[in-house]
Write a protein that holds these residues in place. Sequence first.
Motif, short mmCIF file in Angstrom:
data_model
loop_
_atom_site.label_atom_id
_atom_site.label_comp_id
_atom_site.label_asym_id
_atom_site.label_seq_id
_atom_site.Cartn_x
_atom_site.Cartn_y
_atom_site.Cartn_z
N ALA A 1 -20.75 55.37 65.72
CA ALA A 1 -22.06 55.18 65.05
C ALA A 1 -22.04 55.57 63.64
N LEU A 2 -20.98 56.57 63.23
CA LEU A 2 -21.10 56.76 61.99
C LEU A 2 -20.56 55.68 61.17
N ARG A 3 -19.52 55.20 61.88
CA ARG A 3 -18.73 54.10 61.03
C ARG A 3 -19.46 52.75 60.99
N ARG A 4 -20.54 52.45 62.06
CA ARG A 4 -21.45 51.33 61.81
C ARG A 4 -22.49 51.62 60.60
N ARG A 5 -22.74 52.83 60.50
CA ARG A 5 -23.89 53.16 59.34
C ARG A 5 -23.01 53.24 57.90
N LEU A 6 -21.73 53.48 57.92
CA LEU A 6 -21.07 53.60 56.71
C LEU A 6 -20.92 51.99 56.44
N PHE A 7 -20.35 51.21 57.45
CA PHE A 7 -20.42 49.78 57.16
C PHE A 7 -21.56 49.23 56.52
N LEU A 8 -22.90 49.56 57.23
CA LEU A 8 -23.99 49.02 56.72
C LEU A 8 -24.45 49.48 55.22
N LEU A 9 -23.95 50.60 55.13
CA LEU A 9 -24.18 51.41 53.57
C LEU A 9 -23.19 50.61 52.67
N THR A 10 -22.14 50.34 53.03
CA THR A 10 -21.00 49.70 52.02
C THR A 10 -21.54 48.26 51.62
N VAL A 11 -21.84 47.57 52.73
CA VAL A 11 -22.49 46.30 52.63
C VAL A 11 -23.39 46.17 51.58
N ILE A 12 -24.59 46.80 51.89
CA ILE A 12 -25.80 46.78 50.96
C ILE A 12 -25.43 47.22 49.58
N GLY A 13 -24.80 48.42 49.38
CA GLY A 13 -24.69 49.09 48.23
C GLY A 13 -23.67 47.83 47.43
N THR A 14 -22.45 47.68 47.86
CA THR A 14 -21.39 46.83 47.30
C THR A 14 -21.88 45.35 46.88
N ALA A 15 -22.89 44.87 47.77
CA ALA A 15 -23.49 43.27 47.60
C ALA A 15 -24.45 43.63 46.29
N THR A 16 -25.09 44.63 46.35
CA THR A 16 -26.22 44.71 45.29
C THR A 16 -25.41 44.90 43.90
N LEU A 17 -24.47 45.67 43.92
CA LEU A 17 -23.85 46.12 42.67
C LEU A 17 -22.98 44.72 42.12
N VAL A 18 -22.40 44.28 43.07
CA VAL A 18 -21.59 42.85 42.87
C VAL A 18 -22.59 41.84 42.28
N SER A 19 -23.83 41.72 42.91
CA SER A 19 -24.66 40.69 42.31
C SER A 19 -25.17 40.87 40.83
N VAL A 20 -25.10 42.08 40.12
CA VAL A 20 -25.61 42.30 38.86
C VAL A 20 -24.33 42.52 38.18
N ALA A 21 -23.47 42.83 38.67
CA ALA A 21 -22.43 43.22 37.43
C ALA A 21 -20.94 42.36 37.76
N GLY A 22 -20.95 41.61 38.87
CA GLY A 22 -19.76 41.02 39.16
C GLY A 22 -18.73 42.02 39.78
N THR A 23 -17.60 41.48 40.22
CA THR A 23 -16.45 42.20 40.59
C THR A 23 -15.61 43.10 39.71
N ILE A 24 -16.22 44.37 39.64
CA ILE A 24 -15.32 45.46 38.94
C ILE A 24 -14.39 46.27 39.74
N GLY A 25 -13.17 46.05 39.88
CA GLY A 25 -12.09 46.41 40.65
C GLY A 25 -11.66 47.80 40.24
N PHE A 26 -10.97 48.59 41.04
CA PHE A 26 -10.40 49.83 40.67
C PHE A 26 -10.96 51.19 40.45
N VAL A 27 -12.38 50.96 40.36
CA VAL A 27 -13.33 52.04 40.11
C VAL A 27 -13.49 52.74 41.37
N GLY A 28 -14.05 51.92 42.42
CA GLY A 28 -14.07 52.44 43.68
C GLY A 28 -12.98 52.96 44.44
#
Length: 353
Positions: free
Chosen positions: A251-278
């Motif tokens: 259950a925790l892994r599913r929530r982390l998956f959803l969190l990662t998807v929404i967060g990363t998709a949002t940030l990538v959409s405004v700034a592109g793919t900025i590697g290395f930081v994460g």
Amino acid sequence: MTHSSLRTNHRCRVLLACGLGAFLVLSLLLAISWGAASIPLGRTATYLWSAVTGGAISSSDVTEYTVVAEIRTPRAVMAAVVGAGLSALGIAAQAMVRNPLADPFILGISSGASVGASAVVSWGILSSFGVYALSAAAFVGALIASVLVYALSRSSGGIAPVRLILTGVVLSFGFQALMSAIVFFDAKGDAARTVMFWMLGSLGGASWAQLPLAGAVTLGVIAYLWYRAPDLDVLSMGDGSSASLGVDPEALRRRLFLLTVIGTATLVSVAGTIGFVGLVIPHLTRIVLGPAHRPATVLAPLFGAVFMVWVDLLSRFAVPPRELPLGVMTALIGVPVFVLLIRRRGYVFGGAR
């Protein structure tokens, strides 16, 4: 560890957080002040105060005020938001799959976003969104990639971390091939440069309109990770230990998956793919603070925000009048620093040196 030692460690972490917060404010002021036409810090602060309070400015200061309030400030704040968000999402991704090589893009999100971005540049899809067409298409592409990764990696036993990583990596190659094909057959012939610059990350298009969503998502990610930090500590021990200690790893892994998807998709959409930081900022935080997740969820975003503000500033100064992609700067700065720190004896992730 004695009670006195715990109090000392807590005090040190609080002081470190306050110091990083103060340095972040100073970094933002410098990033707003410095540029192709530098503006003294005093006048920069005055313009910012006028923007916040609605104060009047003289007609001779309109140009400088516009540069400060409408161009540099949203860009600097977005750099801090993206740096903080990617750092927090790196913690989430590494906890989710229990792998030190995980980052927010391990799920193929960035590759899916690149397909959406290249489709906008080459085919003009979602043109009705105007200036937000690229961001909207990247967000949709990232979500589609995430759904595919989840569907293909899930089995009757749940989401296995190894299967999740392998599926994300394999689909990343597939999406990259699709993006390359779209760019290769572009009739205009100028899509490659635009898509490549976006894939390497850029904050040149940052605006006040984009900040509320990116900021809210980043704060939400940090708050959730801070709240679930004890469970993340337990999850790092393995699924068997987690279940025995009352934490449902699936259950925790599913929530982390959803969190990662929404967060990363949002940030990538405004700034592109900025590697290395994460990938790197969570490790640097653990080197300084140790493996506990609660202090890391507070200090890693601060480290990431400061790092990203300076990376964006240096990208504007490195080869004037051109601007280097952020991904290039993060690698040039972060790789040698991380290699030096990782070679320190005693650094452990997940019990392995």
